[in-house]
Structures are given as structure tokens and as C-alpha cells.
Scaffold this motif. Structure first.
Motif, PDB file in Angstrom:
ATOM      1  N   TYR A   1      -6.991   7.944   6.300  1.00 42.47           N
ATOM      2  CA  TYR A   1      -6.057   8.229   5.215  1.00 42.47           C
ATOM      3  C   TYR A   1      -6.319   7.289   4.031  1.00 42.47           C
ATOM      4  CZ  TYR A   1      -3.369  11.012   8.527  1.00 42.47           C
ATOM      5  OH  TYR A   1      -2.979  11.960   9.440  1.00 42.47           O
TER       6      TYR A   1
ATOM      7  N   ALA B   1       0.832  -1.208   0.000  1.00 43.60           N
ATOM      8  CA  ALA B   1       0.000   0.000   0.000  1.00 43.60           C
ATOM      9  C   ALA B   1       0.865   1.256   0.000  1.00 43.60           C
ATOM     10  CB  ALA B   1      -0.911  -0.004   1.208  1.00 43.60           C
TER      11      ALA B   1
ATOM     12  N   VAL C   1      -5.556   4.776   1.167  1.00 44.64           N
ATOM     13  CA  VAL C   1      -4.590   3.695   1.031  1.00 44.64           C
ATOM     14  C   VAL C   1      -4.640   3.205  -0.410  1.00 44.64           C
ATOM     15  CG1 VAL C   1      -3.936   1.381   1.795  1.00 44.64           C
ATOM     16  CG2 VAL C   1      -4.896   3.019   3.440  1.00 44.64           C
TER      17      VAL C   1
ATOM     18  N   ASP D   1      -3.682   0.625  -2.647  1.00 44.86           N
ATOM     19  CA  ASP D   1      -3.189  -0.738  -2.800  1.00 44.86           C
ATOM     20  C   ASP D   1      -3.051  -1.029  -4.291  1.00 44.86           C
ATOM     21  OD1 ASP D   1      -5.814  -1.051  -3.642  1.00 44.86           O
ATOM     22  OD2 ASP D   1      -6.426  -2.228  -1.898  1.00 44.86           O
TER      23      ASP D   1
ATOM     24  N   ARG E   1      -9.909   3.588   2.790  1.00 49.22           N
ATOM     25  CA  ARG E   1      -9.280   4.413   3.832  1.00 49.22           C
ATOM     26  C   ARG E   1      -8.823   3.514   4.971  1.00 49.22           C
ATOM     27  NH1 ARG E   1     -10.086  10.279   3.035  1.00 49.22           N
ATOM     28  NH2 ARG E   1     -11.305  10.359   1.133  1.00 49.22           N
ATOM     29  N   ASP E   2      -7.769   3.924   5.651  1.00 48.32           N
ATOM     30  CA  ASP E   2      -7.322   3.180   6.826  1.00 48.32           C
ATOM     31  C   ASP E   2      -8.105   3.646   8.052  1.00 48.32           C
ATOM     32  OD1 ASP E   2      -6.167   5.574   7.714  1.00 48.32           O
ATOM     33  OD2 ASP E   2      -4.103   4.924   7.362  1.00 48.32           O
TER      34      ASP E   2
ATOM     35  N   THR F   1       0.784   5.778   0.117  1.00 48.97           N
ATOM     36  CA  THR F   1       0.042   6.986   0.462  1.00 48.97           C
ATOM     37  C   THR F   1      -0.354   7.674  -0.841  1.00 48.97           C
ATOM     38  OG1 THR F   1       1.990   8.425   0.450  1.00 48.97           O
ATOM     39  CG2 THR F   1       1.456   7.303   2.550  1.00 48.97           C
TER      40      THR F   1
END
Length: 124
Positions: free
Chosen positions: A37, A2, A39, A41, A32-33, A4
């Protein structure tokens, strides 16, 4: 692995705000995490690459969204329309090149004096 939004944007060669916009308009889905935030992937990056490629070949963002439609017929209709538009643009550019090439080679001092130039000018 993953990434940012900044890392994903750098990998794609675009600005992070572009990715945010794509997500905002529905062209891109990013999970989102726990802290909220984004993510990026492998799936999100592949989707972003697809959006980027479709934009680079000339589709507008609404066209991209339609081209990514789960309904194949909807996606195909958008792509077919873009192909037709590009083919029309190719014809117009070829006509422009033919006209310009003639003007370079024209034996007349003024284009208005040339019957061939006059014919080009009258064509739509």
C-alpha cells in the motif's frame, strides 16, 4: 504521520487517481508498506503539494517533471519558458481588453466603420 492515498487525496483536494497517475508518470515518489500500500508521509505529501502547485500555475505534467529535475539548469529552463509564455498571454489579454473596451465605447454603430477598430483588427 503517514496517510493512505485516500487521506492524502482528501487533504490535497484532489482525487486519488490523480496521485496514482502522478506516481505512474514519475512526478511523485511514494513508498510502499509491507503489504504494497502507498504510504504518504510528510515528504510525499510535500512533493505532492509541489506538483499540485506547479499544475495550478499552468505547468503541464511533463513540465512539472522537468521542473522537479535534480539538475537546476533543467528546472530553471522550464520555469523560464513558462514565465515567458505567461508574459505573452498577459500581453495578448491586455490587447484583447483594450480592443473590447474600445468597442464598448466606440461612437460608430458598426465596428467596420471605425478606423481605430480597423487598426485593432489588423494587429497580430
Amino acid at each position: 504521520m503517514a496517510q493512505t492515498i485516500g487521506e492524502a487525496a482528501a487533504e490535497l483536494g484532489i482525487e486519488a487517481h490523480v496521485l496514482r497517475h502522478w506516481e505512474q508518470v514519475g512526478a511523485l515518489t511514494v513508498r510502499r508498506d509491507g503489504n504494497g500500500y502507498r504510504v504518504y508521509d510528510d515528504s510525499a505529501l510535500e512533493q505532492a503539494r509541489t506538483v499540485l502547485k506547479l499544475r495550478r500555475v499552468g505547468l503541464s505534467l511533463p513540465e512539472v517533471i522537468a521542473a522537479l529535475s535534480p539538475q537546476k539548469s533543467t528546472a530553471q529552463a522550464v520555469v523560464r519558458a513558462k514565465i515567458a509564455a505567461l508574459e505573452g498571454e498577459i500581453v495578448r489579454r491586455q490587447q484583447a481588453m483594450t480592443f473590447l473596451q474600445h468597442t464598448v465605447e466606440c461612437r460608430h454603430r458598426y465596428l467596420d466603420d471605425c478606423p481605430e477598430c480597423s487598426t485593432f483588427v489588423r494587429e497580430a
